[in-house]
Write a protein that holds these residues in place. Structure first.
Motif, PDB file in Angstrom:
ATOM      1  N   THR A 146       7.843   7.381   7.853  1.00  0.00           N
ATOM      2  CA  THR A 146       7.722   7.874   6.658  1.00  0.00           C
ATOM      3  C   THR A 146       6.588   7.692   5.792  1.00  0.00           C
ATOM      4  O   THR A 146       5.798   6.987   6.789  1.00  0.00           O
ATOM      5  CB  THR A 146       8.912   7.116   5.416  1.00  0.00           C
ATOM      6  OG1 THR A 146       7.758   5.914   5.414  1.00  0.00           O
ATOM      7  CG2 THR A 146       9.726   7.412   5.465  1.00  0.00           C
ATOM      8  N   VAL A 147       5.578   8.330   5.128  1.00  0.00           N
ATOM      9  CA  VAL A 147       4.209   8.189   4.425  1.00  0.00           C
ATOM     10  C   VAL A 147       4.762   6.818   4.801  1.00  0.00           C
ATOM     11  O   VAL A 147       3.375   5.883   4.943  1.00  0.00           O
ATOM     12  CB  VAL A 147       3.786   8.840   3.711  1.00  0.00           C
ATOM     13  CG1 VAL A 147       2.573   8.403   3.032  1.00  0.00           C
ATOM     14  CG2 VAL A 147       4.348  10.251   4.256  1.00  0.00           C
ATOM     15  N   GLY A 148       5.211   6.143   3.181  1.00  0.00           N
ATOM     16  CA  GLY A 148       5.375   4.395   3.157  1.00  0.00           C
ATOM     17  C   GLY A 148       5.115   4.103   4.447  1.00  0.00           C
ATOM     18  O   GLY A 148       4.313   2.374   4.565  1.00  0.00           O
ATOM     19  N   THR A 149       6.190   3.819   5.441  1.00  0.00           N
ATOM     20  CA  THR A 149       5.739   3.431   6.088  1.00  0.00           C
ATOM     21  C   THR A 149       4.495   3.061   7.532  1.00  0.00           C
ATOM     22  O   THR A 149       4.224   2.491   8.558  1.00  0.00           O
ATOM     23  CB  THR A 149       6.717   3.673   7.551  1.00  0.00           C
ATOM     24  OG1 THR A 149       8.877   3.214   7.183  1.00  0.00           O
ATOM     25  CG2 THR A 149       6.865   2.788   8.820  1.00  0.00           C
ATOM     26  N   LEU A 150       4.322   4.472   6.832  1.00  0.00           N
ATOM     27  CA  LEU A 150       2.479   4.660   8.300  1.00  0.00           C
ATOM     28  C   LEU A 150       1.959   4.021   7.034  1.00  0.00           C
ATOM     29  O   LEU A 150       1.200   3.095   8.160  1.00  0.00           O
ATOM     30  CB  LEU A 150       2.385   5.995   8.375  1.00  0.00           C
ATOM     31  CG  LEU A 150       1.333   6.367   8.807  1.00  0.00           C
ATOM     32  CD1 LEU A 150       0.869   6.349  10.182  1.00  0.00           C
ATOM     33  CD2 LEU A 150       0.719   8.345   8.579  1.00  0.00           C
ATOM     34  N   ALA A 183      -4.923   8.145  -7.676  1.00  0.00           N
ATOM     35  CA  ALA A 183      -3.912   7.616  -6.689  1.00  0.00           C
ATOM     36  C   ALA A 183      -3.488   7.177  -5.760  1.00  0.00           C
ATOM     37  O   ALA A 183      -2.826   6.201  -5.476  1.00  0.00           O
ATOM     38  CB  ALA A 183      -3.429   9.553  -6.076  1.00  0.00           C
ATOM     39  N   LEU A 184      -5.361   6.587  -4.607  1.00  0.00           N
ATOM     40  CA  LEU A 184      -4.690   5.812  -3.816  1.00  0.00           C
ATOM     41  C   LEU A 184      -4.844   4.191  -4.563  1.00  0.00           C
ATOM     42  O   LEU A 184      -4.670   3.621  -3.543  1.00  0.00           O
ATOM     43  CB  LEU A 184      -6.937   5.801  -3.316  1.00  0.00           C
ATOM     44  CG  LEU A 184      -7.482   6.976  -2.270  1.00  0.00           C
ATOM     45  CD1 LEU A 184      -8.385   6.894  -2.102  1.00  0.00           C
ATOM     46  CD2 LEU A 184      -5.884   7.245  -1.054  1.00  0.00           C
ATOM     47  N   VAL A 185      -5.410   4.262  -5.835  1.00  0.00           N
ATOM     48  CA  VAL A 185      -5.376   2.643  -6.177  1.00  0.00           C
ATOM     49  C   VAL A 185      -4.055   2.712  -6.862  1.00  0.00           C
ATOM     50  O   VAL A 185      -3.359   1.480  -6.386  1.00  0.00           O
ATOM     51  CB  VAL A 185      -6.036   2.903  -7.464  1.00  0.00           C
ATOM     52  CG1 VAL A 185      -6.060   1.741  -8.307  1.00  0.00           C
ATOM     53  CG2 VAL A 185      -7.905   2.761  -7.317  1.00  0.00           C
ATOM     54  N   ARG A 242      -1.228  -0.072  -4.591  1.00  0.00           N
ATOM     55  CA  ARG A 242      -0.916  -1.893  -6.007  1.00  0.00           C
ATOM     56  C   ARG A 242       0.305  -1.318  -5.132  1.00  0.00           C
ATOM     57  O   ARG A 242       0.434  -2.089  -4.698  1.00  0.00           O
ATOM     58  CB  ARG A 242      -1.057  -0.913  -6.886  1.00  0.00           C
ATOM     59  CG  ARG A 242      -2.126  -1.796  -7.464  1.00  0.00           C
ATOM     60  CD  ARG A 242      -2.255  -0.800  -8.875  1.00  0.00           C
ATOM     61  NE  ARG A 242      -3.541  -1.494  -9.642  1.00  0.00           N
ATOM     62  CZ  ARG A 242      -3.343  -0.705 -11.412  1.00  0.00           C
ATOM     63  NH1 ARG A 242      -3.196  -0.553 -11.633  1.00  0.00           N
ATOM     64  NH2 ARG A 242      -4.743  -0.864 -11.428  1.00  0.00           N
ATOM     65  N   ARG A 243       1.257  -0.363  -4.918  1.00  0.00           N
ATOM     66  CA  ARG A 243       2.911  -0.171  -4.304  1.00  0.00           C
ATOM     67  C   ARG A 243       2.661  -1.257  -2.940  1.00  0.00           C
ATOM     68  O   ARG A 243       3.915  -1.514  -2.659  1.00  0.00           O
ATOM     69  CB  ARG A 243       2.721   0.834  -3.889  1.00  0.00           C
ATOM     70  CG  ARG A 243       4.585   1.526  -3.991  1.00  0.00           C
ATOM     71  CD  ARG A 243       5.123   2.595  -3.351  1.00  0.00           C
ATOM     72  NE  ARG A 243       4.975   3.418  -4.592  1.00  0.00           N
ATOM     73  CZ  ARG A 243       5.073   4.630  -4.829  1.00  0.00           C
ATOM     74  NH1 ARG A 243       5.933   5.382  -4.293  1.00  0.00           N
ATOM     75  NH2 ARG A 243       5.638   5.199  -6.189  1.00  0.00           N
ATOM     76  N   HIS A 244       1.913  -0.735  -2.209  1.00  0.00           N
ATOM     77  CA  HIS A 244       1.834  -0.959  -0.899  1.00  0.00           C
ATOM     78  C   HIS A 244       1.627  -2.384  -0.404  1.00  0.00           C
ATOM     79  O   HIS A 244       0.542  -2.901   0.743  1.00  0.00           O
ATOM     80  CB  HIS A 244       1.423  -0.369   0.538  1.00  0.00           C
ATOM     81  CG  HIS A 244       2.211   1.462   0.241  1.00  0.00           C
ATOM     82  ND1 HIS A 244       3.432   1.389   0.825  1.00  0.00           N
ATOM     83  CD2 HIS A 244       2.704   2.232  -0.394  1.00  0.00           C
ATOM     84  CE1 HIS A 244       3.695   2.590   0.823  1.00  0.00           C
ATOM     85  NE2 HIS A 244       3.530   2.991  -0.244  1.00  0.00           N
ATOM     86  N   ARG A 245       0.487  -2.723  -1.556  1.00  0.00           N
ATOM     87  CA  ARG A 245      -0.296  -3.855  -0.850  1.00  0.00           C
ATOM     88  C   ARG A 245      -1.609  -4.223  -0.789  1.00  0.00           C
ATOM     89  O   ARG A 245      -1.331  -4.916   0.351  1.00  0.00           O
ATOM     90  CB  ARG A 245       0.878  -5.677  -1.186  1.00  0.00           C
ATOM     91  CG  ARG A 245       1.635  -5.993  -3.033  1.00  0.00           C
ATOM     92  CD  ARG A 245       2.609  -7.238  -2.557  1.00  0.00           C
ATOM     93  NE  ARG A 245       3.304  -6.961  -3.317  1.00  0.00           N
ATOM     94  CZ  ARG A 245       4.516  -8.237  -3.119  1.00  0.00           C
ATOM     95  NH1 ARG A 245       4.301  -8.814  -2.011  1.00  0.00           N
ATOM     96  NH2 ARG A 245       4.186  -8.075  -4.551  1.00  0.00           N
ATOM     97  N   THR A 246      -2.372  -3.675  -0.480  1.00  0.00           N
ATOM     98  CA  THR A 246      -3.138  -3.366   0.412  1.00  0.00           C
ATOM     99  C   THR A 246      -4.646  -2.598  -0.119  1.00  0.00           C
ATOM    100  O   THR A 246      -4.963  -2.235  -1.415  1.00  0.00           O
ATOM    101  CB  THR A 246      -2.833  -2.533   1.559  1.00  0.00           C
ATOM    102  OG1 THR A 246      -3.917  -2.156   2.823  1.00  0.00           O
ATOM    103  CG2 THR A 246      -1.916  -1.313   0.972  1.00  0.00           C
ATOM    104  N   LEU A 293      -1.567  -3.560   8.458  1.00  0.00           N
ATOM    105  CA  LEU A 293      -1.202  -4.487   9.648  1.00  0.00           C
ATOM    106  C   LEU A 293      -2.149  -3.800  10.440  1.00  0.00           C
ATOM    107  O   LEU A 293      -2.936  -4.916  11.392  1.00  0.00           O
ATOM    108  CB  LEU A 293      -0.050  -4.906  10.156  1.00  0.00           C
ATOM    109  CG  LEU A 293       1.214  -5.197   8.816  1.00  0.00           C
ATOM    110  CD1 LEU A 293       2.443  -5.554  10.116  1.00  0.00           C
ATOM    111  CD2 LEU A 293       0.843  -6.481   8.504  1.00  0.00           C
ATOM    112  N   ARG A 294      -2.457  -3.085  11.208  1.00  0.00           N
ATOM    113  CA  ARG A 294      -3.543  -2.698  12.521  1.00  0.00           C
ATOM    114  C   ARG A 294      -4.837  -2.733  12.028  1.00  0.00           C
ATOM    115  O   ARG A 294      -5.579  -3.413  12.643  1.00  0.00           O
ATOM    116  CB  ARG A 294      -2.695  -0.990  13.067  1.00  0.00           C
ATOM    117  CG  ARG A 294      -1.638  -0.672  13.543  1.00  0.00           C
ATOM    118  CD  ARG A 294      -1.476  -2.137  15.373  1.00  0.00           C
ATOM    119  NE  ARG A 294      -2.874  -2.102  15.800  1.00  0.00           N
ATOM    120  CZ  ARG A 294      -3.642  -1.501  16.657  1.00  0.00           C
ATOM    121  NH1 ARG A 294      -2.473  -3.130  16.659  1.00  0.00           N
ATOM    122  NH2 ARG A 294      -3.941  -1.487  17.289  1.00  0.00           N
TER     123      ARG A 294
END
Length: 568
Positions: free
Chosen positions: A317-321, A249-251, A255-259, A327-328
């Motif tokens: 939202t979770v995605g925004t967080l 799930a983390l992977v 990938r979805r959030h490019r991080t 970035l932080r």
């Protein structure tokens, strides 16, 4: 071994400072590297492998001392024959006992060696090589480097076609003798080089930029997210959680959030802390690798722990967080090159400005090991299939010791992927979190990710509604009868000799004309790196009663002097 000829010395690296500070009180962790050669190798060749390991890596023959000015330095010693302990019982119970014996007692700053070696033998052959190293000279990335080196060296041991025992040693040997001591020479960059570069070399601009960044950044850090049930009390709960779903799930989320999976996991911890505390901003102390490109293959202590603060006042939202934290953390990671004790001094200055101390709060140590890297090579379909077939495997929790808490500890979460599952080993303060909240911090990331990957991007308030009663219980556990922690350090009335001795020692090593007793050590102009020299001077003058952490507090020198007692 490490007590041999001094090769060179250097100041402490910025990342080393934190672990060296813990060496002073015997609370610095040790890292155990275990390698089992397949097939087993002659034990004398195993000793040669360990000898070459020591020769190649200066960190394994480094100790610490104070120079004539009272400043700590790291001292590199010449390579020599390692002192190796042996265990001739390869049963599981015997191996476990042998590992524990190697790791005890804890390393301290007074030790002349900060590494211990062991070999488990069976029939004269080495079936396991053990290296126990102080965290002050060795980090988690170094463990993987050493494992890789041990594997290569053991594979290079020549085969023994006869498989016979040598009569002079009683051990199985190969036709070729191991190389003589000193055959392997250190090459390339070493930790002392990094420390010198930080002090006066190419890393100075990065260090100075990091110090400027943190002097500004501390203004944003919340002092504390939770009000403990009992201030200054740590009621420790040890916990472990194992999930076969969480790594995949983390992977997928990364990938979805490019991080990275580490950023996703830390963001979920931020989310849970925000829900539980209701605070407008959250802080998690994250572990960062702390290495430049040429330090990537260097064995040493480079990891650093830095506070990452994120704004959650808009209940994102979770995605925004996740995006916000990405970035932080990039910003924080770009400013890792500073002394860990310098950061503590910067935090102390902000504490005095606010009039309130920072709590250590929650720390995340996310270990990105080879098994997680392998998982990242799989495609989305295979990872999604793992989500459908796997889940929570194990959760255990129990109350341990109760003691005084001067750091404001909330929780510590260490993650690693082993055998296709993610392990979360955790410690919690029962004076901060109730059992339901502890479980939420362990199992909550997996539950949130399942929803995030399969459904709409929920806000923090919507996540809280879904978790419901699972995220907290109004019933709080207090101390058991007779469990009241005792603090043996009672302040007294500082007599004139005690205060004079303290002021004199502080002024002498910090180059001050005088140390104002109304101020705390740091406000009076003291440096944390010089605290051991101050304590040594007091001990030489016949005074005891203070520990290093006392000098990092906002207590005035008069109060510290009230704890001093004559020795003898």
């Amino acid at each position: 071994m490490a007590g041999g000829v001094e090769v060179r010395r250097a100041p402490l690296g910025g990342a080393q400072q934190f672990e060296w500070w813990k060496l002073l009180t015997g609370s610095c962790n040790a890292i155990t590297v275990s390698y089992r050669p397949d097939p087993p190798i002659p034990h004398r060749h195993a000793v040669a492998v360990l000898r070459d390991l020591v020769a190649a890596h200066e960190a394994l023959r480094t100790t610490f001392r104070l120079d004539d000015a009272g400043s700590p330095v790291q001292v590199v010693h010449a390579a020599a024959e390692p002192a190796v302990r042996f265990c001739d019982d390869d049963s599981d119970a015997a191996r476990d006992a042998f590992r524990r014996a190697l790791a005890e007692p804890p390393f301290t700053a007074a030790d002349t060696e900060l590494v211990r070696f062991g070999v488990v033998r069976s029939g004269g052959r080495a079936v396991e090589l053990l290296v126990v190293v102080s965290h002050a000279v060795f980090d988690g990335h170094s463990e993987r480097l050493v494992l890789t080196g041990l594997a290569a060296a053991c594979r290079a041991v020549p085969a023994d076609p006869a498989g016979r025992d040598r009569p002079d040693t009683g051990t199985a040997g190969a036709d070729a003798d191991p190389p003589p001591a000193g055959a392997v020479r250190p090459g390339g960059h070493q930790p002392a080089d990094s420390a010198l570069d930080e002090r006066s070399g190419e890393l100075v601009p990065g260090r100075e930029a990091a110090e400027r960044f943190w002097r500004d950044e501390v203004r944003r850090i919340p002092a504390r997210l939770f009000v403990p049930l009992r201030p200054d009390v740590l009621q420790r709960y040890g916990a472990s959680y194992r999930s076969a779903t969480l790594p995949a799930a983390l992977v997928l989320a990364a990938r979805r959030h490019r991080t990275s999976p580490a950023v996703v996991y830390s963001a979920l911890v931020h989310a849970l802390l925000a829900i539980m505390s209701g605070a407008p901003s959250t802080v998690v102390r994250d572990h960062f690798g702390g290495r430049t490109g040429r330090e990537r293959e260097v064995v040493g202590c480079y990891h650093c722990i830095l506070p990452t603060t994120v704004d959650v006042s808009d209940r994102p939202t979770v995605g925004t967080l996740i995006e916000r934290l990405r970035l932080r953390m990039l910003r924080v990671q770009s400013r890792y090159r500073l002394g860990q004790l310098t950061l503590r001094e910067i935090l102390a200055t902000e504490e005095r400005r606010r009039g309130v101390a920072f709590a250590s709060g929650t720390t995340v140590n996310f270990d990105h090991g080879p098994e997680l890297t392998e998982l990242q090579r799989r495609d989305d379909r295979e990872l999604t299939g793992l989500l459908a077939t796997a889940g929570e495997l194990e959760l255990g929790m129990g109350r341990n010791e109760t003691r005084i808490d001067r750091e404001g500890f909330d929780s510590y979460l260490m993650t690693t992927v082993e055998s296709g599952a993610m392990w979360v080993l955790a410690s919690f303060n029962g004076m901060v979190f109730d059992p339901a909240q502890m479980r939420a911090l362990l199992a909550g990331p997996e539950r949130i990710l399942r929803t995030h990957l399969d459904g709409p991007d929920l806000t923090l308030d919507q996540v809280a509604a879904r978790l419901g009663a699972d995220i907290g219980d109004p019933v709080r556990a207090d101390l058991r009868p007779g469990e009241e922690p005792a603090d043996a350090r009672v302040d007294g009335d500082p007599g004139r000799p005690a205060l004079a001795a303290l002021r004199g020692a502080v002024a002498r090593f910090n180059g001050l004309d005088d140390a104002d007793p109304r101020h705390c050590y740091l406000a009076a102009g003291g440096r944390l790196l010089l605290v051991p020299a101050v304590l040594d001077r007091l001990a030489a003058d016949g005074w005891s009663g203070l520990v290093p952490d006392d000098f990092a507090t906002p207590q005035p020198l008069t109060r510290l002097a009230g704890r001093l007692r004559r020795v003898g």
